[in-house]
Design an enzyme around this catalytic site. Structure first.
Site, mmCIF file in Angstrom:
data_model
loop_
_atom_site.group_PDB
_atom_site.id
_atom_site.type_symbol
_atom_site.label_atom_id
_atom_site.label_comp_id
_atom_site.label_asym_id
_atom_site.label_seq_id
_atom_site.Cartn_x
_atom_site.Cartn_y
_atom_site.Cartn_z
ATOM 1 N N ASP A 143 54.662 28.505 27.458
ATOM 2 C CA ASP A 143 54.564 28.986 28.845
ATOM 3 C C ASP A 143 54.006 30.407 28.848
ATOM 4 O O ASP A 143 54.726 31.380 28.608
ATOM 5 C CB ASP A 143 55.948 28.941 29.514
ATOM 6 C CG ASP A 143 55.873 29.128 31.020
ATOM 7 O OD1 ASP A 143 54.798 29.519 31.525
ATOM 8 O OD2 ASP A 143 56.893 28.887 31.696
ATOM 9 N N LYS A 153 51.468 28.006 45.867
ATOM 10 C CA LYS A 153 51.359 29.202 45.040
ATOM 11 C C LYS A 153 50.154 28.982 44.144
ATOM 12 O O LYS A 153 50.203 28.164 43.218
ATOM 13 C CB LYS A 153 52.637 29.397 44.220
ATOM 14 C CG LYS A 153 52.676 30.641 43.352
ATOM 15 C CD LYS A 153 54.007 30.716 42.616
ATOM 16 C CE LYS A 153 54.080 31.963 41.741
ATOM 17 N NZ LYS A 153 55.361 32.015 40.974
ATOM 18 N N VAL A 182 48.633 36.833 40.858
ATOM 19 C CA VAL A 182 47.814 37.904 40.289
ATOM 20 C C VAL A 182 46.437 37.367 39.901
ATOM 21 O O VAL A 182 45.402 37.945 40.256
ATOM 22 C CB VAL A 182 48.513 38.543 39.070
ATOM 23 C CG1 VAL A 182 47.555 39.452 38.299
ATOM 24 C CG2 VAL A 182 49.739 39.341 39.519
ATOM 25 N N SER A 235 51.418 32.936 31.212
ATOM 26 C CA SER A 235 50.799 33.066 32.517
ATOM 27 C C SER A 235 49.279 33.175 32.430
ATOM 28 O O SER A 235 48.727 33.803 31.519
ATOM 29 C CB SER A 235 51.342 34.306 33.237
ATOM 30 O OG SER A 235 50.620 34.570 34.412
ATOM 31 N N ALA A 236 48.608 32.580 33.421
ATOM 32 C CA ALA A 236 47.152 32.699 33.536
ATOM 33 C C ALA A 236 46.731 34.128 33.860
ATOM 34 O O ALA A 236 45.546 34.468 33.724
ATOM 35 C CB ALA A 236 46.636 31.748 34.620
ATOM 36 N N ASP A 237 47.680 34.971 34.269
ATOM 37 C CA ASP A 237 47.356 36.372 34.571
ATOM 38 C C ASP A 237 46.724 37.075 33.380
ATOM 39 O O ASP A 237 45.824 37.906 33.540
ATOM 40 C CB ASP A 237 48.625 37.147 34.978
ATOM 41 C CG ASP A 237 49.246 36.654 36.274
ATOM 42 O OD1 ASP A 237 48.637 35.785 36.933
ATOM 43 O OD2 ASP A 237 50.338 37.134 36.618
ATOM 44 N N GLU A 272 48.211 40.893 46.693
ATOM 45 C CA GLU A 272 48.504 39.467 46.566
ATOM 46 C C GLU A 272 49.377 39.008 47.736
ATOM 47 O O GLU A 272 49.919 39.819 48.485
ATOM 48 C CB GLU A 272 49.223 39.188 45.254
ATOM 49 C CG GLU A 272 50.584 39.874 45.155
ATOM 50 C CD GLU A 272 51.485 39.256 44.105
ATOM 51 O OE1 GLU A 272 51.986 38.147 44.372
ATOM 52 O OE2 GLU A 272 51.699 39.878 43.051
ATOM 53 N N LYS A 301 56.737 41.492 34.266
ATOM 54 C CA LYS A 301 58.084 41.199 34.763
ATOM 55 C C LYS A 301 59.052 41.189 33.584
ATOM 56 O O LYS A 301 58.783 40.594 32.538
ATOM 57 C CB LYS A 301 58.109 39.868 35.507
ATOM 58 C CG LYS A 301 57.299 39.885 36.798
ATOM 59 C CD LYS A 301 57.406 38.561 37.522
ATOM 60 C CE LYS A 301 56.662 38.591 38.845
ATOM 61 N NZ LYS A 301 55.196 38.594 38.689
#
Length: 308
Positions: free
Chosen positions: A144, A92, A112, A146-148, A31, A165
Site C-alpha cells: 500500500d 475520492k 494530492v 500512495s500515488a502521491d 485539494e 501523514k
C-alpha cells in the site's frame, strides 16, 4: 463560471481564478478531499473559507480543485464550495480515476495526486495541502503506497504540506521520494515534521528558511530541465502541535482497530483519521486545521515569490 477551455476536456475556471490568470497573478491550488472526506459540515466549509482567505491576504489567489458532474473545476464559486461541502457519496479521485470521474460525469474530490495533475494542466505552480500520502505501515506485505509519491516524481508542482501523514511509515516514504528524485525541503527546520507533530525524529534531506529561497530553488530546477515536483515540509505551529510520543500511542491504537475491522485501500486513511479524532477528543482535527492554514500561508508566499 467561464466556459470550458476545450470541448474534449471540460474545465471551468472560477471568475476569480480566470481573472488572476489573465493578470498573471500568483495562484495556489487547493485539494478538495479535505472538504468532502476530511471533516464534517459545517466545519469543512469554515476551514475551506478560512484557507482561501489566508491565501488572499498574502497576495495570491486560491484555486480549490474538484470535479463536479464531470467538469473539472479550477477554483470554486461560493455556492459551489458550499454544495461540495454538503455533498454525499463524492468520489475520492486520484491519478487512476480522475479521468473516470470526468468521463462518467461524476462528482469527485481531488487527492494530492489528482490536484497536482489539475494544477499543472491549469498552469498553477504551487499547491497547499495538509499532509501527503506515502508508504503505509506494513507496506512490505500490503504494498500500500500512495500515488502521491509517483505524482511528485513526475508533475512539476511545489507541494506545501506538514510532511507525510504520521499514520504512514515516514522513513520509507522519504526513501521512496529520494529514489524518485523528489527534493524534500523542510521550512525553517533541520528536522522533517510528522504532520500533527513538529518532529519526526528524522533529519530533513534539505532545509530552506525563506519563501524566496524555495522559489529560487524551483526556478533553477526548471532551468536545468529537471522534471517533477518538490515537497516543502512546513512544521505545524508549536502552539498547535501534539507531541510525537503522544500521537504515536493514538496511531498504534487506530492501526490495531483498522486491522480488526479489516479496513483496506482508500478507506484506510479516512478510517484512521476518524479513529484518531475520537481518541484525541477532537484535538487532532484542531491541529489538522491549524497546519492546513499554516501551509496555505507559506504556499501563497512562495507563489508570490515565484512571480517576482
Amino acid at each position: 463560471m467561464t466556459k470550458p477551455i476545450s470541448p474534449l476536456l471540460p474545465i471551468a475556471y472560477s471568475k476569480e481564478v480566470a481573472s488572476a490568470k489573465q493578470r498573471g497573478a500568483p495562484l495556489v491550488a487547493l485539494e478538495s478531499t479535505i472538504i468532502t472526506h476530511g471533516m464534517p459540515y459545517p466545519g469543512n466549509i469554515e476551514m475551506a473559507r478560512s484557507v482561501e482567505t489566508i491565501i488572499r491576504e498574502q497576495g495570491a489567489v486560491p484555486a480549490t480543485i474538484a470535479v463536479i458532474h464531470g467538469t473539472l473545476h479550477i477554483g470554486l464559486e461560493a455556492a459551489e464550495l458550499e454544495q461540495l461541502a454538503k455533498a454525499k457519496e463524492v468520489m475520492k479521485v486520484s491519478r487512476a480515476d480522475l479521468a473516470f470521474a470526468i468521463s462518467e460525469r461524476r462528482t469527485g474530490a481531488t487527492t494530492v495526486a489528482a490536484t497536482m495533475i489539475a494544477a499543472a494542466r491549469a498552469g498553477i505552480r504551487v499547491f497547499a495541502t495538509g499532509g501527503i500520502g506515502g508508504v503505509h505501515r506494513g507496506a512490505e506485505e500490503s504494498f500500500d503506497i500512495s500515488a502521491d509519491l509517483e505524482e511528485l516524481a513526475r508533475t512539476g508542482v511545489i507541494v506545501v504540506s506538514a510532511g507525510a501523514k504520521a499514520i504512514l511509515d515516514i522513513p520509507k516514504t522519504l526513501e521512496v521520494l529520494e529514489t524518485r528524485g523528489v527534493p524534500v525541503v523542510t521550512y525553517e527546520s533541520e528536522e522533517f515534521p510528522a504532520f500533527w507533530s513538529r518532529s519526526s525524529g528524522i533529519r530533513s534531506p534539505l532545509s530552506l528558511n525563506s519563501p524566496a529561497a524555495i522559489a529560487n530553488f524551483q526556478t533553477v530546477r526548471e532551468q536545468l530541465g529537471i522534471d517533477g515536483g518538490m515537497l516543502v515540509a512546513n512544521p505545524v505551529p508549536e502552539a498547535d502541535e501534539i507531541a510525537r510520543e503522544e500521537m504515536e500511542i493514538y496511531i498504534e491504537r487506530a492501526l490495531d482497530s483498522a486491522e480488526r475491522d479489516e479496513i483496506t485501500g482508500k478507506a484506510v486513511t479516512p478510517y484512521l483519521l476518524s479513529t484518531i479524532f475520537d481518541l484525541t477528543d477532537g484535538q487532532s482535527l484542531k491541529t489538522n486545521i491549524a497546519l492546513v492554514e499554516n501551509n496555505a500561508r507559506l504556499a501563497a508566499e512562495i507563489a508570490v515569490a515565484l512571480g517576482e
